[in-house]
Design a protein around this motif. Structure first.
Motif, mmCIF file in Angstrom:
data_model
loop_
_atom_site.group_PDB
_atom_site.id
_atom_site.type_symbol
_atom_site.label_atom_id
_atom_site.label_comp_id
_atom_site.label_asym_id
_atom_site.label_seq_id
_atom_site.Cartn_x
_atom_site.Cartn_y
_atom_site.Cartn_z
ATOM 1 N N ILE A 49 0.850 -1.194 0.000
ATOM 2 C CA ILE A 49 0.000 0.000 0.000
ATOM 3 C C ILE A 49 0.884 1.242 0.000
ATOM 4 C CG2 ILE A 49 -1.792 1.267 1.245
ATOM 5 C CD1 ILE A 49 -2.693 -1.438 2.439
ATOM 6 N N LYS A 50 0.715 2.075 -1.042
ATOM 7 C CA LYS A 50 1.511 3.291 -1.191
ATOM 8 C C LYS A 50 0.578 4.499 -1.270
ATOM 9 C CE LYS A 50 5.209 0.729 -1.646
ATOM 10 N NZ LYS A 50 6.187 0.612 -0.533
ATOM 11 N N PHE A 51 0.854 5.505 -0.474
ATOM 12 C CA PHE A 51 0.043 6.722 -0.484
ATOM 13 C C PHE A 51 0.636 7.697 -1.493
ATOM 14 C CE2 PHE A 51 -0.718 4.693 3.550
ATOM 15 C CZ PHE A 51 -2.106 4.723 3.617
ATOM 16 N N VAL A 52 -0.181 8.054 -2.477
ATOM 17 C CA VAL A 52 0.321 8.874 -3.575
ATOM 18 C C VAL A 52 -0.429 10.198 -3.719
ATOM 19 C CG1 VAL A 52 1.168 6.868 -4.845
ATOM 20 C CG2 VAL A 52 -1.178 7.668 -5.245
ATOM 21 N N ALA A 53 -1.513 10.381 -2.960
ATOM 22 C CA ALA A 53 -2.271 11.640 -3.024
ATOM 23 C C ALA A 53 -2.998 11.850 -1.705
ATOM 24 C CB ALA A 53 -3.275 11.616 -4.178
ATOM 25 N N ALA A 54 -3.205 13.104 -1.348
ATOM 26 C CA ALA A 54 -3.932 13.447 -0.126
ATOM 27 C C ALA A 54 -4.584 14.805 -0.294
ATOM 28 C CB ALA A 54 -2.995 13.448 1.091
ATOM 29 N N PHE A 55 -5.767 14.940 0.289
ATOM 30 C CA PHE A 55 -6.533 16.183 0.199
ATOM 31 C C PHE A 55 -7.002 16.592 1.591
ATOM 32 C CE2 PHE A 55 -7.070 13.768 -3.684
ATOM 33 C CZ PHE A 55 -6.778 14.697 -4.679
ATOM 34 N N ASP A 56 -6.873 17.870 1.890
ATOM 35 C CA ASP A 56 -7.359 18.415 3.150
ATOM 36 C C ASP A 56 -7.673 19.884 2.913
ATOM 37 O OD1 ASP A 56 -7.325 19.276 6.177
ATOM 38 O OD2 ASP A 56 -7.152 17.091 6.215
ATOM 39 N N VAL A 57 -8.263 20.544 3.919
ATOM 40 C CA VAL A 57 -8.580 21.969 3.777
ATOM 41 C C VAL A 57 -8.028 22.786 4.941
ATOM 42 C CG1 VAL A 57 -10.654 21.508 2.413
ATOM 43 C CG2 VAL A 57 -10.854 21.717 4.909
ATOM 44 N N ASP A 58 -7.315 22.145 5.867
ATOM 45 C CA ASP A 58 -6.767 22.846 7.027
ATOM 46 C C ASP A 58 -5.446 23.498 6.654
ATOM 47 O OD1 ASP A 58 -5.233 23.225 9.617
ATOM 48 O OD2 ASP A 58 -7.113 22.451 10.430
ATOM 49 N N GLY A 63 -0.400 21.874 1.524
ATOM 50 C CA GLY A 63 0.918 22.321 1.072
ATOM 51 C C GLY A 63 2.067 21.678 1.823
ATOM 52 N N LYS A 64 1.773 20.966 2.894
ATOM 53 C CA LYS A 64 2.805 20.268 3.670
ATOM 54 C C LYS A 64 2.992 18.848 3.146
ATOM 55 C CE LYS A 64 3.142 23.657 6.731
ATOM 56 N NZ LYS A 64 1.989 24.502 6.369
ATOM 57 N N SER A 65 4.091 18.231 3.528
ATOM 58 C CA SER A 65 4.273 16.825 3.186
ATOM 59 C C SER A 65 3.262 15.993 3.969
ATOM 60 C CB SER A 65 5.691 16.369 3.526
ATOM 61 O OG SER A 65 5.861 16.285 4.940
ATOM 62 N N LEU A 66 2.852 14.884 3.398
ATOM 63 C CA LEU A 66 1.887 14.021 4.088
ATOM 64 C C LEU A 66 2.454 13.542 5.417
ATOM 65 C CD1 LEU A 66 -0.822 12.562 4.066
ATOM 66 C CD2 LEU A 66 0.243 10.726 2.726
ATOM 67 N N ARG A 67 3.745 13.311 5.452
ATOM 68 C CA ARG A 67 4.387 12.849 6.685
ATOM 69 C C ARG A 67 4.246 13.896 7.799
ATOM 70 N NH1 ARG A 67 7.060 13.053 11.258
ATOM 71 N NH2 ARG A 67 8.321 11.221 11.728
ATOM 72 N N GLY A 94 -8.278 20.534 -0.926
ATOM 73 C CA GLY A 94 -9.504 19.932 -1.399
ATOM 74 C C GLY A 94 -10.611 20.963 -1.539
ATOM 75 N N ASN A 95 -11.797 20.471 -1.822
ATOM 76 C CA ASN A 95 -12.969 21.346 -1.935
ATOM 77 C C ASN A 95 -13.703 21.347 -0.601
ATOM 78 O OD1 ASN A 95 -15.330 22.689 -2.655
ATOM 79 N ND2 ASN A 95 -15.347 21.811 -4.711
ATOM 80 N N PRO A 96 -13.748 22.484 0.119
ATOM 81 C CA PRO A 96 -14.322 22.484 1.472
ATOM 82 C C PRO A 96 -15.809 22.131 1.505
ATOM 83 C CG PRO A 96 -13.024 24.456 1.096
ATOM 84 C CD PRO A 96 -13.175 23.787 -0.237
ATOM 85 N N HIS A 110 -6.022 24.970 18.189
ATOM 86 C CA HIS A 110 -5.327 23.687 18.301
ATOM 87 C C HIS A 110 -6.289 22.521 18.480
ATOM 88 C CE1 HIS A 110 -5.977 24.628 22.574
ATOM 89 N NE2 HIS A 110 -5.766 23.352 22.833
ATOM 90 N N LYS A 111 -7.600 22.818 18.647
ATOM 91 C CA LYS A 111 -8.589 21.765 18.810
ATOM 92 C C LYS A 111 -9.498 21.596 17.597
ATOM 93 C CE LYS A 111 -7.945 19.977 22.920
ATOM 94 N NZ LYS A 111 -7.690 18.530 23.094
ATOM 95 N N ARG A 112 -9.497 22.546 16.681
ATOM 96 C CA ARG A 112 -10.474 22.540 15.599
ATOM 97 C C ARG A 112 -9.792 22.657 14.236
ATOM 98 N NH1 ARG A 112 -10.995 27.789 13.581
ATOM 99 N NH2 ARG A 112 -10.385 29.472 14.997
ATOM 100 N N PHE A 113 -10.602 22.519 13.190
ATOM 101 C CA PHE A 113 -10.119 22.758 11.834
ATOM 102 C C PHE A 113 -9.925 24.262 11.606
ATOM 103 C CE2 PHE A 113 -13.059 19.033 11.434
ATOM 104 C CZ PHE A 113 -12.086 18.074 11.237
ATOM 105 N N VAL A 114 -8.914 24.622 10.821
ATOM 106 C CA VAL A 114 -8.661 26.017 10.447
ATOM 107 C C VAL A 114 -8.608 26.069 8.926
ATOM 108 C CG1 VAL A 114 -7.134 28.000 10.660
ATOM 109 C CG2 VAL A 114 -7.367 26.398 12.576
ATOM 110 N N LEU A 115 -9.621 26.647 8.319
ATOM 111 C CA LEU A 115 -9.752 26.607 6.868
ATOM 112 C C LEU A 115 -8.647 27.405 6.175
ATOM 113 C CD1 LEU A 115 -11.451 25.732 4.416
ATOM 114 C CD2 LEU A 115 -12.776 27.836 4.703
ATOM 115 N N SER A 116 -7.984 26.762 5.212
ATOM 116 C CA SER A 116 -6.967 27.422 4.406
ATOM 117 C C SER A 116 -7.625 28.380 3.413
ATOM 118 C CB SER A 116 -6.157 26.368 3.642
ATOM 119 O OG SER A 116 -5.295 26.966 2.703
ATOM 120 N N ASP A 117 -6.903 29.457 3.072
ATOM 121 C CA ASP A 117 -7.436 30.393 2.084
ATOM 122 C C ASP A 117 -6.983 30.054 0.663
ATOM 123 O OD1 ASP A 117 -4.776 31.058 2.208
ATOM 124 O OD2 ASP A 117 -5.089 33.134 2.866
ATOM 125 N N ARG A 118 -6.334 28.913 0.478
ATOM 126 C CA ARG A 118 -5.921 28.499 -0.862
ATOM 127 C C ARG A 118 -7.135 28.060 -1.685
ATOM 128 N NH1 ARG A 118 -0.117 25.428 -0.831
ATOM 129 N NH2 ARG A 118 0.782 26.386 1.040
#
Length: 364
Positions: A49-58, A63-67, A94-96, A110-118
């Protein structure tokens, strides 16, 4: 065997536990498979199993590495593989849509999601360019629009979907027929834990019924301190979650409990519990001569790693289906690993169905 190329939507605690867990098992070369059905399923082990893509909105993950992203706040699950090394994968925006509940703004960052402006990136393009076989949906509970958006992306690109959250796609006949027509396998909905509140509640309810105990009332109350529990403080987002968990228990009973006498669902958010989940379960009934009996149980378990093994098994079964050219819902692994599959069956029977599927004796 070839590698299984996986993408993830929602780089939260469950994604963190899964990614670390795959590294954990891969380094053990099949010597320790606690939490997995088998070290090898259809020629595939965890190391395939290889992880090749990831989507988030925080903003702390995009823009960070998955690691780095899997260890970023507000993730709080206990580390399984702190020395984890991953192939370079950058988390895409991703699409929020409806993925973040407005009430989150009331809590510390530090406890919640913080929406990116990208701006959102082109999900379909990324899935195709990176050759994703399977997309895992780990979106927050209540993300109805977002879940369907990513399901549509899978249909457009030929990518399989493992829907780990309670929006009904893998158990919806319309959606599953669309995946079948496209020849794309799908697994869903709402992942079970290895030894969680729902699986224990199901087992005890079935035991009561098999032993002739009439169940009059039951509840399952859960507390936790991760973002999943914080998100679920918005009760409007809980409709499908409560349906999923309640049906998982009711489906094993010959005579369902009246709706006013069964309560299955989250109870409250306790910040200091972090990723630890505590379940309080009570069952009341009558035995011989209508003599009362009641049972109370308290379960404490780290929430996110508890479902990791089920997802690893689902990934491998889904890849087998792709190799065999099977499309549509995979009934066997869905029944075994999901709370709200398209067909509910007792867990022991579901496991045997999966074994038959692995051996090639079942189509799905």
């Amino acid at each position: 065997m070839g590698e299984i190329r996986v993408g993830i939507v929602g780089v939260g605690n469950c994604a963190s536990a899964l990614i670390q867990g795959i590294d954990y098992y891969a380094k053990r070369n099949g010597s320790d498979v606690s939490g997995l059905m088998h070290a090898d399923i259809g020629g595939y082990s965890a190391e395939h199993i290889k992880f090749v893509a990831a989507f988030d909105v925080d903003e702390r993950k995009v823009g960070k590495s998955l690691r780095d992203a899997i260890f970023a706040p507000p993730n709080c699950t206990k580390p399984i593989a702190p020395d984890l090394i991953l192939d370079p994968v950058t988390v895409s925006m991703g699409n929020p849509l409806d993925g973040i509940s407005p009430h989150m703004e009331e809590y510390p960052q530090h406890k919640r999601f913080v929406l990116s402006d990208r701006p959102p990136e082109d999900v379909e393009k990324i899935l195709l360019e990176r050759g994703v076989d399977i997309l895992i949906n780990y979106l927050p509970v209540g993300s109805e629009e977002a879940a369907r958006f990513y399901a549509q992306c899978c249909l457009e690109t030929g990518v399989s979907l493992i829907n780990c959250m309670p929006v009904f796609i893998g158990s919806d006949p319309v959606w599953t027929e669309r995946f079948r027509e496209k020849g794309i396998p799908i697994v869903g909905d709402d992942v079970k834990s290895q030894m969680g509140a729902t699986i224990i509640h199901r087992t005890l309810a079935k035991l009561f019924a098999q032993r002739g105990v009439k169940i009059d009332r039951t509840y399952q109350l859960n507390t936790g301190g991760n973002t999943d529990f914080l998100n679920m403080l918005n009760r409007d987002r809980l409709v499908s979650k409560k349906i999923s968990k309640t049906e998982a228990v009711q489906s094993l009973l010959d005579r369902p409990i009246e709706s006013e006498n069964i309560h299955v669902g989250p109870s409250d958010y306790v910040p200091w519990q972090c990723d630890n989940k505590i379940c309080f379960l009570r069952m009341e009934g009558r035995i011989f001569g209508d003599i009362p009996i009641d049972l109370e149980l308290r379960l404490s378990v780290e929430d996110s790693p508890n479902s990791g093994g089920c997802v690893i098994d689902a990934i491998r079964c889904c890849k087998i289906a792709r190799d065999r050219g099977i499309g549509g819902v995979l009934e066997s692994i869905s029944a075994y690993t999901m709370k709200h599959p398209i067909k509910q069956v007792p867990d022991n029977i579901a496991r045997e169905m999966v074994e038959e599927f692995i051996r090639g004796e079942r189509l799905s």
